[in-house]
Write an enzyme that holds these catalytic residues in place. Structure first.
Site, mmCIF file in Angstrom:
data_model
loop_
_atom_site.group_PDB
_atom_site.id
_atom_site.type_symbol
_atom_site.label_atom_id
_atom_site.label_comp_id
_atom_site.label_asym_id
_atom_site.label_seq_id
_atom_site.Cartn_x
_atom_site.Cartn_y
_atom_site.Cartn_z
ATOM 1 N N THR B 153 -135.543 91.798 49.528
ATOM 2 C CA THR B 153 -134.491 91.684 48.494
ATOM 3 C C THR B 153 -134.531 90.251 47.965
ATOM 4 O OG1 THR B 153 -132.836 91.303 50.221
ATOM 5 C CG2 THR B 153 -132.987 93.529 49.321
ATOM 6 N N LYS B 179 -137.246 92.263 56.840
ATOM 7 C CA LYS B 179 -136.705 91.535 55.696
ATOM 8 C C LYS B 179 -135.354 90.983 56.123
ATOM 9 C CE LYS B 179 -134.022 92.755 53.022
ATOM 10 N NZ LYS B 179 -132.569 92.463 52.882
ATOM 11 N N THR B 190 -130.649 93.434 63.762
ATOM 12 C CA THR B 190 -130.781 92.622 62.555
ATOM 13 C C THR B 190 -130.772 93.436 61.277
ATOM 14 O OG1 THR B 190 -132.155 91.035 61.422
ATOM 15 C CG2 THR B 190 -133.280 92.786 62.559
ATOM 16 N N GLU B 276 -131.420 82.945 52.651
ATOM 17 C CA GLU B 276 -131.137 82.700 51.236
ATOM 18 C C GLU B 276 -130.956 81.207 50.959
ATOM 19 O OE1 GLU B 276 -129.293 86.903 49.653
ATOM 20 O OE2 GLU B 276 -127.919 85.411 50.441
ATOM 21 N N ASN B 402 -125.607 83.850 45.837
ATOM 22 C CA ASN B 402 -124.519 84.736 46.228
ATOM 23 C C ASN B 402 -123.324 84.742 45.290
ATOM 24 O OD1 ASN B 402 -125.435 86.118 48.629
ATOM 25 N ND2 ASN B 402 -125.771 84.032 49.341
#
Lengths: 407, 407
Positions: B153, B179, B190, B276, B402
């Site tokens: 993603t 991922k 996870t 991220e 985000n």
């Protein structure tokens, strides 16, 4: 209950000062004094962090054992945490100097610090600051504001509140100030907050009122999930109002506690809304929870979530993140039963019900989330208990402040 | 143990595919298939979040009760969480379609999703994707890579690992892909991770090995403290290697578990380092703790702290934040006894000892903290246990990703 202007000098017999001592930074106020003309009963709650700053260790001892408290000296340059014996000696020297200058006992002096952890405080600057504070102290509202400004670190506004109630025909005043901003995730209490009152109240009931109230006020806020080494909340009561002494859970105690709750809630919300880099106060209210503790845990889980905080910053009605944060809180519930609303002062928008998203306007939801005070309301449909927690959004500015903090 | 190239197709008898199905985004792969030519024993661990995505509910049922598993279908467009009955029906339809095309039972098909929570998946696109996957599957390394890319993603790189061991004269291979990126704070497991092996191992021992290993691998990473609704880690063992079956805790089990640990650790670290907005992998190793659980809690508390993460991003040796995060972890210790080091591949710098900062070069410390892999080593001097946790720094980019995620 009457809300009034002012802070720590609002109650009778309290004085304050805020001055520049150049402890770490130049050209800003960095030391504050709160002083009572007569001895006070004191109550306090302190950080639960195992790593406690030297002033926390000093204050815990005094609040537990000293007969009375009459002054608090604060510096906002260096936290005096992780500083060993030298750090504790610094507290003692500060208290002794203050005591000499004010003509009180050195165990009547509380100290508090906030700022960088791990550095030693240049003690000569601190002691010079104490001299300036003792000379500058006044009982005016302006002096209270100077003190509130002097305890700020990365705060963008100073934080004060004051309120009056009538007890036994006497006017009782409670006022307070606090600072927050980063490393804010109080557990037992908060960063630095000082509340003064002229109420006549026993030490036991003062401590009881504080302990009971803090779980729904300062313990319900979070800026970044980090519980500081320096969290300190102290209430001083000098009895100048002359009301009949509060010694048990009577009607006066309930009134006093309501007033204290107003002060603590107001200061806690100001702290959350002015969290480092914040652009909005982010409130989560959980209603109809199975227990009070469930309601507290659920609401805190949401305001503590980085992803929820970032969604508020982005004005993005990404409601799944809010459900996700409820879901990992540790509280058990049926996701199909809950309802979730986004709210501001004017509007309440239902977003999620019966396990799926309802039809709602993304545009309208984004508008609500762009408000300076955003509320997420969660109806658990499980019981009668509720709780509210306060945080702030997560912005670029938070990262900037904390990547550069020491430079 | 021999580290080799590859991922889910490294073990004998496994095929994979990654294709574009336009579930949510155009021009990127968003569906993956992992397929075994023969039935597999399966073990899985799933999110502890109360709000579980539909695929998690589907998979938990199959891993617990189905006689065998032979395929996993993944989409990375929409999480299929908070989607009610319609979301669960979508899983069933996906499994049925896959089963028809591959000639296997529909309860031999696991499904997994990641992406936005709360949206319904356009099921016709998903089913069209299944057709493309069934046609495209191959047993090549390239096919494994295509699958690893298709489950991404906000990941910036695909994540695979593979290793070989010898058991009873036979070569056994374990490979995997995962991922991660955001909403990463696994609890029981996870985000999405798929491990394949040709080992012959009983279902019980496979599940045991997975459960025991996950507490020191996937459960020791965090990107943002948010435990997802979709966390899924599945291991498929098809037995093609022909080794003597592992049925208890013998020498072969130990070897198998070491290999599995290598795969899980490697995948977990890749996930943490590619969190991220991450610019660095941020590892915290706690040694000489009083208990294993203490070591785990302490190390996770540090890598989960927003302030520690921001300090790593800013290359700022603000060590007080690391002590603070140890202090609020819930583990009891004497701050005067611990030692703290900042480390990279080449250097180890002692920063804190005996309750105070030692003399160290700020410049050298900043250089160490500017490494792509930064390690904080904490010596508790309390016992013999140790643990390592992995996270990443907190950057502007995390906030950007985000705040804008759905747009």
């Amino acid at each position: 209950m009457r809300i009034i202007e002012g802070g720590v000098t609002a109650a009778q017999g309290f004085e304050a000062a805020g001055i520049e001592a150049a402890i770490k930074y130049q050209n800003r106020k960095d030391m504050a004094l709160v002083y009572s003309q007569t001895p006070c009963r004191a109550a306090g709650v302190f950080t639960s962090n195992v790593v406690k700053a030297a002033p926390v260790l000093w204050d815990q001892e005094i609040v537990a054992h000293a007969p009375a408290v009459q002054a608090v000296v604060v510096n906002s340059g260096i936290a005096n945490a992780c500083t060993g014996q030298q750090g504790y000696d610094c507290c003692r020297q500060t208290a002794e100097k203050t005591a000499r200058l004010l003509g009180i006992a050195s165990d009547a002096v509380l100290v508090a610090s906030t700022g960088v952890i791990g550095n030693q405080i240049p003690v000569e600057k601190l002691l010079a600051g104490v001299e300036k504070l003792a000379a500058a102290k006044k009982d005016t509202a302006e002096a209270g504001t100077m003190a509130a400004e002097a305890i700020m670190t990365t705060d963008t506004v100073s934080k004060q509140a004051a309120v009056q109630i009538e007890l036994g025909g006497k006017t009782v005043t409670i006022g307070g100030m606090c600072k927050g901003s980063g490393m804010i995730h109080p557990n037992m209490c908060t960063m630095l907050a000082f509340v003064t009152t002229d109420a006549v109240i026993s030490r036991e009931m003062l401590q009881t009122a504080l302990r009971e109230d803090v779980v729904d006020t300062f313990n319900m806020i979070s800026v970044d999930g980090d519980t500081s080494t320096n969290d300190t909340l102290v209430v001083l009561a000098n009895g100048a109002a002359g009301n009949p002494e509060i010694t048990d859970r009577d009607e006066d105690y309930v009134k006093f506690k309501e007033a204290l709750n107003y002060i603590n809630t107001t200061l806690a919300k100001k702290m959350a809304g002015d969290g480092e880099g914040a652009t909005a106060l982010f409130e989560t209210k959980v209603i109809h929870a199975a227990s009070k503790e469930d309601a507290r845990i659920l609401s805190r889980s949401v305001i503590g979530s980085s992803l929820c905080k970032a969604a508020i910053f982005g004005h993005d009605a990404n409601f799944g993140r809010f459900l996700c944060a409820l879901g990992y809180s540790g509280v058990s519930f049926d996701p199909e039963k809950i309802e979730l609303f986004f709210e501001n002062e004017e509007k309440s928008i239902l977003i999620y019900k019966d396990g799926v998203a309802v039809e709602y306007s993304e545009k309208e939801a984004a508008q609500v989330l762009a408000s300076p005070e955003v509320r997420v309301l969660v109806d658990m449909h499980m019981g009668e208990e509720e709780a509210t927690a306060w945080g702030c959004d997560l912005s670029y500015e938070y990262v900037k402040i904390n990547a550069d903090y020491r430079s």
